[in-house]
Design a protein around this motif. Structure first.
Motif, PDB file in Angstrom:
ATOM      1  N   UNK A   1       0.067  -0.817  -9.528  1.00 48.45           N
ATOM      2  CA  UNK A   1       0.053  -2.075  -8.793  1.00 48.45           C
ATOM      3  C   UNK A   1      -0.247  -1.769  -7.327  1.00 48.45           C
ATOM      4  N   UNK A   2      -0.555  -2.821  -6.559  1.00 46.24           N
ATOM      5  CA  UNK A   2      -0.911  -2.637  -5.151  1.00 46.24           C
ATOM      6  C   UNK A   2       0.240  -3.147  -4.276  1.00 46.24           C
ATOM      7  N   UNK A   3       1.014  -2.250  -3.648  1.00 44.58           N
ATOM      8  CA  UNK A   3       2.071  -2.705  -2.743  1.00 44.58           C
ATOM      9  C   UNK A   3       1.490  -3.317  -1.474  1.00 44.58           C
ATOM     10  N   UNK A   4       2.243  -4.237  -0.883  1.00 47.57           N
ATOM     11  CA  UNK A   4       1.749  -4.935   0.313  1.00 47.57           C
ATOM     12  C   UNK A   4       1.621  -4.004   1.507  1.00 47.57           C
ATOM     13  N   UNK A   5       2.511  -3.024   1.611  1.00 47.74           N
ATOM     14  CA  UNK A   5       2.508  -2.085   2.745  1.00 47.74           C
ATOM     15  C   UNK A   5       2.502  -0.664   2.182  1.00 47.74           C
ATOM     16  N   UNK A   6       1.337  -0.109   1.872  1.00 48.89           N
ATOM     17  CA  UNK A   6       1.271   1.176   1.162  1.00 48.89           C
ATOM     18  C   UNK A   6       1.981   2.323   1.880  1.00 48.89           C
ATOM     19  N   UNK A   7       1.771   2.471   3.188  1.00 50.85           N
ATOM     20  CA  UNK A   7       2.376   3.588   3.902  1.00 50.85           C
ATOM     21  C   UNK A   7       3.899   3.483   3.905  1.00 50.85           C
ATOM     22  N   UNK A   8       4.401   2.283   4.129  1.00 50.33           N
ATOM     23  CA  UNK A   8       5.850   2.082   4.121  1.00 50.33           C
ATOM     24  C   UNK A   8       6.416   2.340   2.730  1.00 50.33           C
TER      25      UNK A   8
ATOM     26  N   UNK B   1      -4.643   2.860  -2.250  1.00 58.96           N
ATOM     27  CA  UNK B   1      -3.864   1.630  -2.140  1.00 58.96           C
ATOM     28  C   UNK B   1      -3.175   1.197  -3.413  1.00 58.96           C
ATOM     29  N   UNK B   2      -3.430   1.890  -4.517  1.00 59.03           N
ATOM     30  CA  UNK B   2      -2.786   1.593  -5.801  1.00 59.03           C
ATOM     31  C   UNK B   2      -1.606   2.538  -5.996  1.00 59.03           C
ATOM     32  N   UNK B   3      -0.443   1.985  -6.259  1.00 60.54           N
ATOM     33  CA  UNK B   3       0.734   2.795  -6.564  1.00 60.54           C
ATOM     34  C   UNK B   3       0.759   3.022  -8.071  1.00 60.54           C
TER      35      UNK B   3
END
Length: 572
Positions: A392-399, A566-568
């Protein structure tokens, strides 16, 4: 676009195949073939790398006007002049003629390689470039220096093994690099280090870093006298004693250490055998002598050039502990090692040399750049990209990455353009918290599948470097072993090797905004802007250059998750 505006630089047919492309004297990109095929240290023509470069630039093979090759094979015949001398000496007589024949064979093979390149690029002029010139020019051009000493140390380039010289940027965009002194084969520090690496049971040309790590566990006094005798230091550099390191023959069936060396040290270690104290002691003596020779060479190039900045190149420049010793010695104000100091980087150097000779201008787009390979910004994944994986794609990838790291997860990162060189610099990395107990053991045992004595390098925000490390200069390419502060020893000892050093990478927002954001968020959670950063691969495989390779790494190792463009991606 005219053909003369497109220059292709190649490292091919030997090992570490790679390609670089200049268009209108600007570097378009660079890629190592192993990262795209999965064949580590491949010698194949870098077809995938070349195709990616041409596609990126929007040109076809017929638009290539110059093909620059990273060796001038005609110079291998220079080795033949010493044949009679070697034949007249007891210590080299048996190998004198085989040596000559092997160098002649490589010279002849060079002709067929040039024919292959002319057939592939029929409208191009194929230009061979002296190997050490390619190393030196890339090392200098990748720095920000206007003038610097240039020291190249490797195993063999035609007949040169070590060159000392300088680089200068000229008014109007020109550049001049000069080799002032050189050391020829058989005196080769890279040859000696590779020979002992192989004797100790690791792959020559691949696992010298393992021997460097092992050295910290050994006592050099046991074999110190032997290594000093085997690699004597001279006024102009060093030599090799053929009683210990026999004369080089360019063929696989000629041992690189003598029977006397084996008798005086230990039998050759089988790769599957246990590592014993004698192996660590031999590694320690080799590493100590390598450091002494490298510092001596640094003093020599400082003396012959009079310059206060140093650019290093060649395979031996990957010995981060030796580079750290040069920095500690204070011989130079600053030391620069390019991200791809080994042979793959000579693809860039060869292109630079051919273009410089053609235009009298040094190509741009090289200075300060390490993220030069393919990227996949439009990657789309299914909810289950592989059996047992969810995405899935988290809204804030780095965080999100920082939070998972703080919770104890081991996370792979695949983001942006592929790095150049052997060090993962944040775009193809495995990250872990250095605050976790037993993190080094876990990474070696279940993620990287490698020797338990291997250390892991830290990455730190450049603005916080002085709090944790004693290195007096930036280290953006993880190429210098640094001492550590009391804070590091007390709070994050996991990043400190047995010898009290860490191969640190310093990061800024300009160089890598995503990794900088991860470190900043991790610091907000833990108080420390420091992470373990190792390459996204397992032992025996190259750094993952494609999304499929990254997913393979996740499924085949103990990685907990992967941030893939950007995909977790995590395990179910």
């Amino acid at each position: 676009m005219t053909a003369g505006n497109v220059v292709l630089g190649l490292c091919s047919y030997t090992h570490d195949s790679a390609a670089a492309l200049l268009v209108d004297n600007v570097l378009v990109g660079f890629a190592e073939e192993e990262r795209l095929t999965g064949d580590k240290h491949t010698a194949a023509f870098p077809e995938r790398a070349v195709n990616w470069l041409l596609d990126t630039a929007g040109v076809d093979p017929h638009s290539v006007g110059l093909v620059a090759y990273n060796f001038d094979g005609r110079r291998y015949l220079d080795a033949l002049a010493a044949t009679e001398m070697y034949a007249g000496r007891d210590t080299t007589r048996d190998r004198a003629q085989p040596r000559a024949e092997s160098f002649r064979k490589v010279h002849d093979r060079f002709g067929s390689r040039m024919a292959d390149l002319r057939d592939r690029f029929r409208r191009a002029r194929v230009v061979p470039v002296l190997h050490h010139r390619a190393h030196g020019l890339y090392s200098f051009a990748s720095s920000s220096y206007d003038a610097a000493a240039v020291l190249v140390v490797d195993s063999l380039g035609e007949v040169q093994t070590t060159t000392l010289g300088s680089g200068r940027r000229l008014a109007g965009g020109g550049c001049r690099t000069t080799i002032v002194e050189d050391i020829a084969d058989p005196a080769s520090l890279g040859y000696a280090y590779g020979a002992v690496t192989e004797h100790l049971g690791w792959r020559r040309g691949d696992e010298e870093g393992t021997v460097m790590a092992l050295a910290a566990l050994g006592d050099p006094t046991r074999f110190r006298a032997l290594l000093r005798e085997a690699i004597p230091i001279t006024d102009g550099g060093f030599s090799l004693d053929p009683r210990w390191f026999p004369l080089r023959v360019l063929a696989h069936d000629y041992p690189r250490v003598s029977a006397g060396f084996i008798a005086a040290t230990c039998p050759a270690r089988d790769p599957s055998a246990q590592v014993e104290a004698v192996h660590a002691d031999l590694a320690a003596a080799l590493q100590e002598r390598t450091e002494q020779v490298m510092v001596h060479l640094a003093r020599r190039v400082r003396s012959v050039t009079g310059l206060r900045l140093l650019c290093l190149g060649g395979g031996v420049a990957a010995n981060c502990v030796a580079v750290g010793k040069i920095v500690e010695a204070g011989i130079f104000d600053e030391v620069h090692v390019p991200p791809a100091a080994g042979d793959s980087g000579t693809a860039i150097g060869a292109a630079l040399a051919a273009s410089l000779d053609n235009t009298r201008h040094l190509a741009t787009g090289v200075t300060g750049r390490c993220y030069l390979g393919p990227a996949y910004p439009r990657l789309v994944l299914a909810e289950n990209p592989r059996p047992g994986l969810t995405a899935h794609r988290p809204a804030a990838p780095a965080k999100h990455v920082a939070m998972k790291l703080a919770e104890g997860h081991t996370v792979g990162v695949f983001s942006g353009n592929l790095e150049a060189g052997p060090r993962a610099l944040g775009n193809r990395s495995i990250l872990a918290s250095p605050l976790l107990p037993d993190v080094v053991e876990r990474l070696n045992d279940t993620v990287k599948f490698r020797e338990p004595f291997r250390p892991f390098a830290p990455v730190v925000l450049a603005s916080a470097m002085a709090d944790y490390f004693t290195l007096p200069q930036p280290a953006p390419y993880m190429s210098i072993a640094s001492g550590v502060t009391d804070l590091t020893r007390e709070r994050i000892p996991a990043i400190v090797h047995v010898n009290g050093t860490a191969r640190v990478q310093t990061v800024t927002a300009d160089a890598n905004p995503f990794l900088t954001e991860v470190l900043t968020e991790f610091a907000a959670l833990t108080g420390h802007p420091v992470l373990i950063n190792t390459s996204l691969n397992v032992k025996g495989k190259p750094i993952c250059g494609t999304p499929d390779m990254a997913l393979d790494c996740l499924t085949e190792s103990g990685l907990d998750a992967l941030m893939l463009e950007g995909w977790w991606v995590s395990k179910c």
